[in-house]
Motif scaffolding. Sequence first.
Motif, PDB file in Angstrom:
ATOM      1  N   GLY A  81      35.619 -79.619  76.250  1.00 46.93           N
ATOM      2  CA  GLY A  81      36.037 -80.905  76.597  1.00 46.93           C
ATOM      3  C   GLY A  81      36.962 -80.698  78.397  1.00 46.93           C
ATOM      4  O   GLY A  81      36.667 -81.451  78.754  1.00 46.93           O
ATOM      5  N   ILE A  82      37.136 -79.582  78.557  1.00 46.96           N
ATOM      6  CA  ILE A  82      37.849 -78.921  80.266  1.00 46.96           C
ATOM      7  C   ILE A  82      37.223 -79.498  80.829  1.00 46.96           C
ATOM      8  O   ILE A  82      36.847 -80.090  81.674  1.00 46.96           O
ATOM      9  CB  ILE A  82      38.659 -77.894  80.092  1.00 46.96           C
ATOM     10  CG1 ILE A  82      39.787 -77.857  79.512  1.00 46.96           C
ATOM     11  CG2 ILE A  82      38.768 -77.242  81.252  1.00 46.96           C
ATOM     12  CD1 ILE A  82      40.494 -76.573  78.935  1.00 46.96           C
ATOM     13  N   ASN A  84      33.482 -80.795  80.509  1.00 50.87           N
ATOM     14  CA  ASN A  84      33.328 -81.959  81.090  1.00 50.87           C
ATOM     15  C   ASN A  84      34.413 -82.967  80.825  1.00 50.87           C
ATOM     16  O   ASN A  84      33.584 -83.801  82.394  1.00 50.87           O
ATOM     17  CB  ASN A  84      33.077 -82.815  78.855  1.00 50.87           C
ATOM     18  CG  ASN A  84      32.030 -82.296  78.490  1.00 50.87           C
ATOM     19  OD1 ASN A  84      30.734 -81.657  79.248  1.00 50.87           O
ATOM     20  ND2 ASN A  84      31.921 -82.067  76.837  1.00 50.87           N
ATOM     21  N   LYS A  85      35.595 -83.034  81.265  1.00 53.79           N
ATOM     22  CA  LYS A  85      35.883 -83.673  82.569  1.00 53.79           C
ATOM     23  C   LYS A  85      35.803 -83.678  83.583  1.00 53.79           C
ATOM     24  O   LYS A  85      35.980 -84.240  83.940  1.00 53.79           O
ATOM     25  CB  LYS A  85      37.700 -83.422  81.874  1.00 53.79           C
ATOM     26  CG  LYS A  85      38.496 -84.235  82.616  1.00 53.79           C
ATOM     27  CD  LYS A  85      40.182 -84.381  81.673  1.00 53.79           C
ATOM     28  CE  LYS A  85      40.844 -85.640  83.011  1.00 53.79           C
ATOM     29  NZ  LYS A  85      42.425 -84.502  82.788  1.00 53.79           N
ATOM     30  N   ARG A  88      33.392 -85.195  84.870  1.00 53.10           N
ATOM     31  CA  ARG A  88      32.942 -86.301  85.266  1.00 53.10           C
ATOM     32  C   ARG A  88      33.431 -86.505  86.778  1.00 53.10           C
ATOM     33  O   ARG A  88      33.120 -87.637  86.971  1.00 53.10           O
ATOM     34  CB  ARG A  88      33.188 -86.834  84.309  1.00 53.10           C
ATOM     35  CG  ARG A  88      32.821 -86.946  82.836  1.00 53.10           C
ATOM     36  CD  ARG A  88      33.250 -88.097  81.866  1.00 53.10           C
ATOM     37  NE  ARG A  88      34.918 -87.778  81.579  1.00 53.10           N
ATOM     38  CZ  ARG A  88      35.013 -87.098  80.191  1.00 53.10           C
ATOM     39  NH1 ARG A  88      33.853 -86.773  80.089  1.00 53.10           N
ATOM     40  NH2 ARG A  88      36.296 -86.293  80.268  1.00 53.10           N
ATOM     41  N   ILE A  89      34.468 -85.059  87.216  1.00 57.07           N
ATOM     42  CA  ILE A  89      34.912 -85.543  88.670  1.00 57.07           C
ATOM     43  C   ILE A  89      33.909 -85.084  89.351  1.00 57.07           C
ATOM     44  O   ILE A  89      33.966 -85.619  90.717  1.00 57.07           O
ATOM     45  CB  ILE A  89      36.206 -84.844  88.503  1.00 57.07           C
ATOM     46  CG1 ILE A  89      37.080 -85.984  87.046  1.00 57.07           C
ATOM     47  CG2 ILE A  89      36.701 -85.401  89.260  1.00 57.07           C
ATOM     48  CD1 ILE A  89      38.579 -85.123  87.421  1.00 57.07           C
TER      49      ILE A  89
END
Length: 165
Positions: A81-82, A84-85, A88-89
């Motif tokens: 999750g970290i 993937n976040k 995205r940035i």
Amino acid sequence: MNTADFLSLLKQHQDKSLLFEYTKGKFVGANYHITEIKNIVIDAVDCGAGTDYWKETIVQLWESPQEKEKKEFMSAYKALGILNKVDRIKPMVRDAEIKFEYSNEAFHTAQLFVDDYSMDKNSLVLKLSVQKTDCKAKETCGIVETETETISSSKNSCAPGSGCC
């Protein structure tokens, strides 16, 4: 291991705890956090005037002093999750080698590569290793490698004007 392989491994084993063995038998504490993801570009010139260029993904691990008693490791799900976040940035380069930057009171700060991994019912363990420095211009510098050691083919192979160093 490249970034895509690491992400795929996390995705396949989201139910497991994610552990990092930074040297044989020594693990990053359960109190670790992923504090930074770096997209690194290396644009280098070696001592023989050879140029090289590559990319790396560096994941920084930090042990929180306030959580020293923590026993439960981060899950692969949370780590994914970290990542993937962050992706995205600042998109990560999938074919870039992934390394982990880590240190503690007894281990110097180092960027460690994934040497291997293992799994059991509950855990995914990344076995990290230090990459030793090496001369990339051995042939230009006149260095001959033998099975037991590396020796210089002449005493002055890196003298001024020799094309090396």
